[in-house]
Structure formats: C-alpha cells, structure tokens
Write an enzyme that holds these catalytic residues in place. Structure first.
Site: not given
Length: 170
Positions: A55, A87, A104-106, A110, A131
């Site tokens: 990543r 993958e 991450s709803p703050g 998504e 990748e």
C-alpha cells in the site's frame, strides 16, 4: 448545498452544507466514493486465501483480504468476482453476502460489501497496473490467532474476519 472541490479517477471531494430542522447548518468536506467490495475466499474448513498487498499510502505491505472498487453500473457481486480473480488468481463457484459497512463514515461515503467465496478454482492472478500483491493460502487457525493478537492493521480485513470468526460463517 454541494460544491465539488476535487475530482479524481476513484473519488471526488465535495464541500457540503447540511441543514436539519431546529439546528444550525453544518459544513463538511466529504469524500464521495462509488463503493467497494471485500472478499473472504475459503478454500476448505482449514484454509483461506489472503493477500500481501503493498500500500503506497502507508508505504508498507499489509496482510489483507482481496478487495476492490465498484465500476460504474457494476453490481457488488460482480465486482467481488472480478477482484477475487484479479488479486488472488481464484474463481469462486459460490459467492454469498456476509455484511455491508461504511469504512469511515465521518468523512467518506464508501460503503463496503463483504462476500464469502467458496468452491474455488485456480485461474491465475491478473494484477492491474502498479499492484504488488502476493496471494497465499493460509491456515484458518493461524489467521484467527493473528487477528486476536492484533497483527492485522487493515480495517476491512479486521471487520470481515471478526464477523466471520464470531459465528457468521466459521
């Protein structure tokens, strides 16, 4: 009110002002994402497939479950089938929904759709662009022990494995 601040290939950023009855308006900058999938590939009662994925954002290789972003007009189950093959190099004869959750709803819209893939057949990995992913078959007990020791740091992987090992599929 919504004002687009940034548009990229994968998401946009909007400045939004929300109004609720009896409250002051609230301004938020929101990352608008098309949604994604995560897949738990089960080989048999003793083994599952995980990936080691480099990543770039965190500059590290993470142990994860395979995942990917929905394409326009693509159903989540189709995204799951496509991403599993790309993958891991496996195709699933059966794919069942496990759970949905917001990552991450703050600040991010998504929604992640999780699936359990079974009856796997090796078809060959098809990585995209930059990748760097290694697919590995791992022992279920080892995965559970590593989860309990807190060795996984990828949120979607922690969420799905926790749900699975708490009785939704184990």
């Amino acid at each position: 009110m919504r004002k687009q601040l940034l548009s990229t290939r994968l998401f946009t950023v909007e400045h939004r002002v929300y109004t609720r009855p009896g409250r002051e308006p609230v301004a938020r900058d929101v990352v608008v994402h098309p949604g994604a999938v995560v897949i738990l590939p089960i080989v048999d009662t003793r083994r599952m497939v995980m990936i080691r994925n480099y990543r770039y954002a965190v500059e590290d290789e993470l142990w994860e479950l395979p995942a990917g972003t929905l394409e326009p007009n693509e159903e989540p189950i189709e995204t799951a089938r496509r991403e599993l093959e790309e993958e891991t190099g496996y195709r699933a004869a059966r794919m069942r929904p496990l759970m949905d959750f917001f990552t991450s709803p703050g600040f991010l819209t998504e929604r992640m759709h999780a699936f359990v893939a079974t009856d796997l057949t090796v078809v060959g990995q098809r990585l995209q662009g930059a990748e760097q992913i290694v697919s590995e078959v791992v022992d279920v007990t080892e995965v559970r022990d590593r989860l309990l020791r807190g060795e996984f740091v990828d949120g979607k992987t922690i969420a799905v494995l926790s749900r699975y090992f708490l009785g939704a599929g184990a």
